[in-house]
Design a protein around this motif. Structure first.
Motif, mmCIF file in Angstrom:
data_model
loop_
_atom_site.group_PDB
_atom_site.id
_atom_site.type_symbol
_atom_site.label_atom_id
_atom_site.label_comp_id
_atom_site.label_asym_id
_atom_site.label_seq_id
_atom_site.Cartn_x
_atom_site.Cartn_y
_atom_site.Cartn_z
ATOM 1 N N ASP A 1 0.540 -1.157 0.173
ATOM 2 C CA ASP A 1 -0.105 0.230 -0.030
ATOM 3 C C ASP A 1 0.624 1.272 -0.246
ATOM 4 O O ASP A 1 0.837 2.082 -0.294
ATOM 5 N N HIS A 2 1.824 0.783 0.232
ATOM 6 C CA HIS A 2 3.481 2.152 -0.272
ATOM 7 C C HIS A 2 4.471 1.711 0.104
ATOM 8 O O HIS A 2 5.004 0.478 -0.246
ATOM 9 N N ASP A 3 5.321 2.886 -0.956
ATOM 10 C CA ASP A 3 6.313 2.517 -1.086
ATOM 11 C C ASP A 3 6.975 3.860 -0.212
ATOM 12 O O ASP A 3 6.925 4.383 0.035
ATOM 13 N N CYS A 4 8.439 2.820 -0.267
ATOM 14 C CA CYS A 4 10.003 3.816 0.293
ATOM 15 C C CYS A 4 11.076 4.111 -0.234
ATOM 16 O O CYS A 4 11.277 3.141 -0.846
ATOM 17 N N LEU A 5 11.495 5.116 -0.176
ATOM 18 C CA LEU A 5 13.116 4.779 -0.294
ATOM 19 C C LEU A 5 14.009 5.003 0.946
ATOM 20 O O LEU A 5 13.876 6.418 1.295
ATOM 21 N N TYR A 6 15.373 4.369 1.468
ATOM 22 C CA TYR A 6 15.701 5.069 2.085
ATOM 23 C C TYR A 6 17.351 5.702 1.756
ATOM 24 O O TYR A 6 17.536 5.627 0.747
ATOM 25 N N PHE A 7 17.952 6.795 2.736
ATOM 26 C CA PHE A 7 18.733 7.406 2.374
ATOM 27 C C PHE A 7 19.527 8.391 3.645
ATOM 28 O O PHE A 7 19.050 8.256 4.420
ATOM 29 N N LEU A 8 20.802 8.015 3.263
ATOM 30 C CA LEU A 8 21.434 8.965 4.838
ATOM 31 C C LEU A 8 21.643 10.613 4.515
ATOM 32 O O LEU A 8 22.367 11.250 2.408
ATOM 33 N N ASP A 9 21.366 11.355 5.233
ATOM 34 C CA ASP A 9 21.784 12.860 5.082
ATOM 35 C C ASP A 9 23.291 13.183 4.798
ATOM 36 O O ASP A 9 24.108 11.942 5.207
#
Length: 127
Positions: free
Chosen positions: A107-115
């Motif tokens: 029901d959703h998508d996510c994308l992880y990243f670092l600052d």
């Protein structure tokens, strides 16, 4: 006591000016106020506080330069529109930000990243 809503969340950074540029130019947040060694940014109907700390104050795990096993790690998730989610990886890559592969949760998508300081961030879009 009954908590009403999240008013703001805080992220530790080692270079306040660099962090302000990242969060305003790359992620599109707006500066609300400068408060000594803190900057308050507007993030939708909430706020994000950037707190300047020394590099020594950050743990080694926070300073690593690769995303490894993002699930289960403490992170801050930003909800975005579907068009913004679809273009997020390209936008972040152009800004020199490493991203993990997007995850489809049905029901959703996510994308992880670092600052730049190794804080784990996520953009999420619901269908």
């Amino acid at each position: 006591m009954k908590l009403q809503r999240l008013d703001h969340f805080g992220i530790e950074v080692t270079d306040l000016a660099r962090a302000e540029r990242f969060y305003t130019e790359v992620l599109g947040l707006a500066i609300v106020a400068h408060l000594g060694h803190q900057t308050l940014l507007q993030c939708g109907d909430q706020n994000l506080a950037l707190f300047q700390v020394t590099r020594e104050a950050l743990s080694l795990a926070r300073r690593r330069n690769r995303i490894e096993h993002p699930l289960g790690r403490g992170h801050h998730a930003f909800r975005v529109s579907r068009p913004d989610f679809d273009s997020a990886r390209d936008r972040l890559t152009r800004a020199g930000v490493e991203c993990a592969s997007p995850i489809d949760w049905g029901d959703h998508d996510c994308l992880y990243f670092l600052d730049p300081d190794g804080n784990l961030l996520e953009v999420v879009s619901y269908r």
